[in-house]
Design a protein around this motif. Structure first.
Motif, short mmCIF file in Angstrom:
data_model
loop_
_atom_site.label_atom_id
_atom_site.label_comp_id
_atom_site.label_asym_id
_atom_site.label_seq_id
_atom_site.Cartn_x
_atom_site.Cartn_y
_atom_site.Cartn_z
N LEU A 1 0.83 -1.21 0.00
CA LEU A 1 0.00 0.00 0.00
C LEU A 1 0.86 1.26 0.00
N LEU A 2 1.99 1.21 0.72
CA LEU A 2 2.88 2.37 0.78
C LEU A 2 3.53 2.60 -0.58
N LYS A 3 3.92 1.53 -1.25
CA LYS A 3 4.54 1.65 -2.56
C LYS A 3 3.56 2.23 -3.58
N LEU A 4 2.30 1.83 -3.48
CA LEU A 4 1.27 2.31 -4.41
C LEU A 4 0.73 3.69 -4.03
N LYS A 5 1.27 4.23 -2.92
CA LYS A 5 0.85 5.54 -2.41
C LYS A 5 -0.63 5.59 -2.03
N GLU A 6 -1.15 4.43 -1.62
CA GLU A 6 -2.52 4.37 -1.13
C GLU A 6 -2.60 4.72 0.35
N ILE A 7 -1.45 4.77 1.00
CA ILE A 7 -1.34 5.23 2.38
C ILE A 7 -0.18 6.22 2.46
N ASP A 8 -0.16 7.03 3.49
CA ASP A 8 0.89 8.04 3.64
C ASP A 8 1.98 7.61 4.61
N ALA A 9 1.70 6.60 5.42
CA ALA A 9 2.69 6.10 6.37
C ALA A 9 2.29 4.70 6.80
N PHE A 10 3.28 3.91 7.20
CA PHE A 10 3.04 2.55 7.66
C PHE A 10 3.79 2.30 8.96
N CYS A 11 3.09 1.77 9.95
CA CYS A 11 3.67 1.52 11.27
C CYS A 11 3.50 0.05 11.65
N SER A 12 4.50 -0.49 12.34
CA SER A 12 4.38 -1.86 12.83
C SER A 12 5.27 -2.07 14.05
N ALA A 13 4.74 -2.79 15.03
CA ALA A 13 5.52 -3.22 16.18
C ALA A 13 5.92 -4.68 16.04
N GLY A 14 5.81 -5.18 14.82
CA GLY A 14 6.12 -6.58 14.54
C GLY A 14 7.59 -6.84 14.30
N ALA B 1 3.86 9.09 13.08
CA ALA B 1 3.68 8.84 11.65
C ALA B 1 2.96 10.00 10.99
N TYR B 2 1.95 10.52 11.65
CA TYR B 2 1.21 11.67 11.11
C TYR B 2 2.14 12.87 10.96
N GLN B 3 2.94 13.10 11.99
CA GLN B 3 3.87 14.23 11.97
C GLN B 3 4.86 14.11 10.82
N MET B 4 5.37 12.90 10.60
CA MET B 4 6.31 12.68 9.50
C MET B 4 5.65 12.92 8.15
N ALA B 5 4.48 12.33 7.96
CA ALA B 5 3.80 12.46 6.68
C ALA B 5 3.43 13.92 6.39
N LYS B 6 3.00 14.62 7.42
CA LYS B 6 2.60 16.02 7.26
C LYS B 6 3.79 16.90 6.89
N SER B 7 4.97 16.53 7.39
CA SER B 7 6.17 17.35 7.17
C SER B 7 6.74 17.22 5.76
N GLY B 8 6.36 16.14 5.06
CA GLY B 8 6.93 15.90 3.73
C GLY B 8 8.39 15.48 3.79
N ILE B 9 8.80 14.81 4.86
CA ILE B 9 10.19 14.45 5.07
C ILE B 9 10.73 13.54 3.95
N THR B 10 9.93 12.58 3.51
CA THR B 10 10.39 11.67 2.45
C THR B 10 10.69 12.43 1.17
N GLU B 11 9.79 13.32 0.80
CA GLU B 11 9.97 14.11 -0.41
C GLU B 11 11.20 15.01 -0.30
N GLN B 12 11.45 15.52 0.90
CA GLN B 12 12.61 16.38 1.10
C GLN B 12 13.92 15.58 0.97
N ILE B 13 13.92 14.36 1.48
CA ILE B 13 15.10 13.50 1.33
C ILE B 13 15.33 13.16 -0.13
N GLN B 14 14.25 12.83 -0.84
CA GLN B 14 14.37 12.53 -2.27
C GLN B 14 14.94 13.73 -3.03
N LYS B 15 14.43 14.91 -2.71
CA LYS B 15 14.88 16.13 -3.39
C LYS B 15 16.36 16.39 -3.10
#
Length: 313
Positions: free
Chosen positions: A90-103, A295-309
């Motif tokens: 789902l994350l790869k398809l951009k159907e979600i903005d963040a993924f969390c797991s304690a697994g 996760a919400y804070q990260m997604a809202k900040s656009g951190i991934t896009e900033q790293i890519q840029k």
């Protein structure tokens, strides 16, 4: 904004995880939706058990579960419909903005590398740990376990990744970067650390303040602390033990309460094409709730896009 949560991951899943999702649904900003990934009937029963009727929580079915002790690569290959595999799909398809797991931590790392993959130009993604500072601020250190041994070039990139996170998520202007070492002098440490020092020192994009020692972890000398995953994991577990020791002696202090793993809830994976957070295996409802907030804070900040840029240039 859709934040996905592995409902089957963790020692106390799914009950504690679902409870955490319910808590988060009550106080996350209105634009947030929580997507629980797991065995649908089991997850739905948990929601009903705890009286949740929130329209902000949905379920995505995943029939398989990767257990905590399974081999990460084998498990992901043999269980394509596991909650971790489905989360990364789902994350790869951009159907979600963040993924969390304690697994399974290994499965989370392997899944990240083979699904959403590392950002082009990033040599090795890193896991971030958080440091409560005595002045009330928060710092970060990386890596805390993904890369036990690191080449100098990788450590330099950790400084870059950490700085981007500090600026965009923590709101620290011109964050100070320090290299964890066994002495402050430039020539101290292993050959790798000496070489990393020179790379960090000559990197014009960084506010590198030099080597720091373990005693500087909790002061304001550095906002971003660079170390390999071996040292970082030792620091992380040592810090957590301080809280446990004080608790066992009935000593309460607001500052040391921040050492409790529940306070942050999880550790982001930086340097991949998506927002992913690894939670503690013993995650409680409180820890899970805080992981979703992170996760919400990260997604809202656009951190991934900033790293890519940053790395594309």
């Amino acid at each position: 904004m859709r934040i996905a949560l592995d409902a089957m991951g963790g020692d106390f899943a799914p009950d504690a995880i679902v409870q955490g999702a319910i808590l988060a649904s009550q106080d996350l900003p209105e634009d947030a939706e929580i997507v629980l990934i797991g065995q649908e009937e089991v997850v739905r029963e948990c929601l009903q058990k705890h009286g949740s009727t929130s329209s902000r929580i949905s379920i995505v079915a995943a029939s398989q579960v990767i257990q905590m002790g399974e081999h990460p690569t084998k498990a992901l290959t043999q269980k394509p419909d596991s909650s971790i595999s489905k989360g990364y799909q789902l994350l790869k398809l951009k159907e979600i903005d963040a993924f969390c797991s304690a697994g399974n931590t290994g499965a989370m790392l392997v899944g990240a590398m083979f699904s959403v993959k590392a950002v082009e130009g990033v040599l090795r993604p890193a896991i971030v740990g958080f440091v409560p500072k005595v002045n009330g601020s928060t710092g970060i250190f990386l890596d805390v376990g993904a890369n036990a041994e690191c080449k100098p070039e990788v450590l330099e990139q950790f400084g870059e990744l950490g700085s981007i996170y500090a600026v965009n998520v923590l709101g620290i202007a011109n964050p100070k970067v320090g290299l964890m070492n066994l002495g402050e002098e430039e020539g101290k440490g292993t050959v790798n650390l000496q070489a990393a020092h020179q790379l960090l020192k000559n990197n014009q994009s960084l506010n590198f303040i030099g080597n720091i020692e373990g005693r500087d972890l909790f002061n304001d000398k550095a906002d971003v602390i660079v170390c390999d995953g071996f040292i970082g994991n030792v620091i992380l577990k040592l810090s957590e033990s301080i809280y446990d020791i004080l608790l066992s002696k009935n000593i309460a202090d607001p500052y040391f309460d921040k050492f409790n793993y529940e306070a942050v809830g999880g550790s982001p994976i930086l340097g991949i094409n998506g927002n992913a957070i690894i939670g503690h295996g013993v995650s409680s409802p409180t820890a899970t709730c805080n992981m979703l907030h992170l996760a919400y804070q990260m997604a809202k900040s656009g951190i991934t896009e900033q790293i890519q840029k940053t790395f594309s240039s």
